[in-house]
Design a protein around this motif. Structure first.
Motif, PDB file in Angstrom:
ATOM      1  N   ALA A  81       0.871  -1.179   0.000  1.00  0.00           N
ATOM      2  CA  ALA A  81       0.000   0.000   0.000  1.00  0.00           C
ATOM      3  C   ALA A  81       0.905   1.226   0.000  1.00  0.00           C
ATOM      4  N   THR A  82       0.755   2.097  -1.000  1.00  0.00           N
ATOM      5  CA  THR A  82       1.608   3.271  -1.088  1.00  0.00           C
ATOM      6  C   THR A  82       0.813   4.560  -0.904  1.00  0.00           C
ATOM      7  N   SER A  83       1.489   5.536  -0.344  1.00  0.00           N
ATOM      8  CA  SER A  83       0.905   6.871  -0.253  1.00  0.00           C
ATOM      9  C   SER A  83       0.563   7.380  -1.644  1.00  0.00           C
ATOM     10  N   GLY A  84       1.418   7.038  -2.600  1.00  0.00           N
ATOM     11  CA  GLY A  84       1.183   7.461  -3.981  1.00  0.00           C
ATOM     12  C   GLY A  84      -0.138   6.966  -4.527  1.00  0.00           C
ATOM     13  N   ASP A 106      11.828  13.618 -12.131  1.00  0.00           N
ATOM     14  CA  ASP A 106      11.320  12.882 -13.289  1.00  0.00           C
ATOM     15  C   ASP A 106      10.938  11.454 -12.924  1.00  0.00           C
ATOM     16  N   ARG A 107      11.658  10.859 -11.977  1.00  0.00           N
ATOM     17  CA  ARG A 107      11.372   9.473 -11.592  1.00  0.00           C
ATOM     18  C   ARG A 107      10.003   9.332 -10.928  1.00  0.00           C
ATOM     19  N   ASP A 108       9.410  10.459 -10.510  1.00  0.00           N
ATOM     20  CA  ASP A 108       8.107  10.423  -9.842  1.00  0.00           C
ATOM     21  C   ASP A 108       6.935  10.627 -10.802  1.00  0.00           C
ATOM     22  N   LEU A 109       7.214  10.732 -12.096  1.00  0.00           N
ATOM     23  CA  LEU A 109       6.153  11.023 -13.060  1.00  0.00           C
ATOM     24  C   LEU A 109       5.150   9.880 -13.202  1.00  0.00           C
ATOM     25  N   ALA A 110       5.519   8.687 -12.709  1.00  0.00           N
ATOM     26  CA  ALA A 110       4.555   7.570 -12.720  1.00  0.00           C
ATOM     27  C   ALA A 110       3.322   7.890 -11.888  1.00  0.00           C
ATOM     28  N   PHE A 111       3.418   8.914 -11.049  1.00  0.00           N
ATOM     29  CA  PHE A 111       2.273   9.342 -10.255  1.00  0.00           C
ATOM     30  C   PHE A 111       1.080   9.683 -11.144  1.00  0.00           C
TER      31      PHE A 111
END
Length: 290
Positions: A81-84, A106-111
Motif C-alpha cells: 500500500a503506497t501513499s502514492g 522525473d522518476r516520480d512522473l509515474a504518479f
C-alpha cells in the motif's frame, strides 16, 4: 510503557499481519537490510501476512520493481500500500483540480499514470504554476535543497488559494548516509505559510484504509488487535499506528538513531527521553528489524 525487544520473533506470534514501513526498516534507500528480510521470511513461514505500507509517491508496481532492484525479494512480503496510490486516487477524482503544477523529480512522473479503479477519472494536465488550479507534490525538485527555496512560489500559490496534494508526508529520509528532504517538508512549509495541504500517507487515515483493503484482498480478515505496525518514523509510522489503535514496533536505529543512541540496540534512557519529547508511546522498540 515501551518494551525493548531483541527480535521480531519474540512477539510475532501475537499478530496475524504486519504493516511494515520500507525505507529505514527493510532497506536503506540503496540496498536491502538482510536481517530485516530474514525476519519477514520467518514471519511469513509461520503463516503471517506482510503488507508493505510506504509513503512512497510511486504506484505499488513501481515500488515492487524498485525494491526488487535493491535486493528485497518478492517472497518476503504479500502486498503493498503506497501513499502514492492513495493520493493518486484523490487526484484523479479532482481533489486539487484538473490543471496541476507538479513538484517532483522525473522518476516520480509515474504518479500521473491513469488509475483504472477510479470511475469517471478526470484528465489531469500538468501546467506552469501561473495556470494551475492546484499543486501536486511528490518531493522536491532537488532533495538536498532547503524547502525554503519554495517560499516565493508558495506565497503566490497561497494568494491564489491553491491546495497542495502531498504524495509523501515524510519530512526526511536517509539514503545510505545522506539525509534528503521529502514532500512532507514542503507541505509542512506551505501549511505554516497559511496554505492548505492534503495528506494521504502515514500518519493519516487514507493509507491505512488502503492497507486494510489490500490485506482483505489476500482473503484474510484481521482485526486491529491482530495487526502490528513497524517503522522508524516516530511522527509517521508510530503516530499513525497509535491513531489507528494498532500496536507498533519502533525501529530506533533509523531516523532517530542519534537521538536514541542506537548502535545495535537503543539506550533505554535515551529512548525514553526521545519518546517523551515526541509524545509517542510505541508498544515495542528495537534497534533494527531482525
Amino acid at each position: 510503557m515501551t518494551q525493548i525487544i531483541t527480535s521480531l520473533s519474540e512477539i510475532s506470534d501475537r499478530y496475524d499481519a504486519l504493516f511494515v514501513d520500507l525505507w529505514g526498516c527493510v532497506h536503506n534507500g540503496i540496498s536491502a537490510l538482510p536481517e530485516a528480510v530474514a525476519a519477514l521470511h520467518t514471519y511469513k513461514a509461520g503463516g503471517g501476512k506482510v503488507v508493505l505500507v510506504t509513503n512512497s509517491p510511486r504506484p505499488r508496481d513501481s515500488v515492487a520493481h524498485q525494491i526488487k532492484g535493491m535486493g528485497v525479494p518478492d517472497d518476503c512480503w504479500d502486498t503493498i500500500a503506497t501513499s502514492g496510490d492513495s493520493a493518486r486516487a484523490a487526484m484523479f477524482r479532482g481533489i486539487v483540480g484538473q490543471k496541476v503544477y507538479f513538484i517532483g523529480e522525473d522518476r516520480d512522473l509515474a504518479f500521473f499514470t491513469p488509475l483504472k479503479i477510479v470511475e469517471d477519472a478526470i484528465d489531469i494536465q500538468q501546467v506552469p504554476l501561473a495556470e494551475a488550479e492546484g499543486i501536486v507534490c511528490a518531493g522536491p525538485f532537488d532533495p538536498m535543497a532547503d524547502p525554503s527555496v519554495y517560499r516565493a512560489d508558495f506565497l503566490y500559490a497561497k494568494a491564489k488559494g491553491l491546495k497542495l496534494l502531498c504524495a509523501n508526508p515524510d519530512i526526511v529520509v536517509d539514503r545510505g548516509e545522506t539525509r534528503e528532504w521529502c514532500a512532507g517538508a514542503l507541505a509542512q512549509l506551505y501549511t505554516e505559510m497559511g496554505g492548505e495541504s492534503l495528506y494521504f500517507g502515514k500518519p493519516f487515515p487514507p493509507i491505512y484504509d488502503l492497507a486494510r483493503r489490500r490485506l482483505a484482498a489476500l482473503g484474510v480478515d484481521v482485526p486491529n488487535i491482530g495487526i502490528l505496525a513497524i517503522g522508524d518514523g516516530i511522527q509517521t509510522d508510530i503516530k499513525g499506528a497509535m491513531g489507528e489503535d494498532i500496536d507498533s514496533l519502533f525501529i530506533s536505529g533509523g531516523l532517530a538513531a542519534e537521538q536514541t543512541k542506537t548502535s545495535h540496540q537503543p539506550d533505554p534512557d535515551a529512548l525514553s527521553d526521545y519518546l517523551k519529547k515526541e509524545m509517542m508511546s510505541p508498544s515495542f522498540a528495537i534497534g533494527q528489524l531482525r
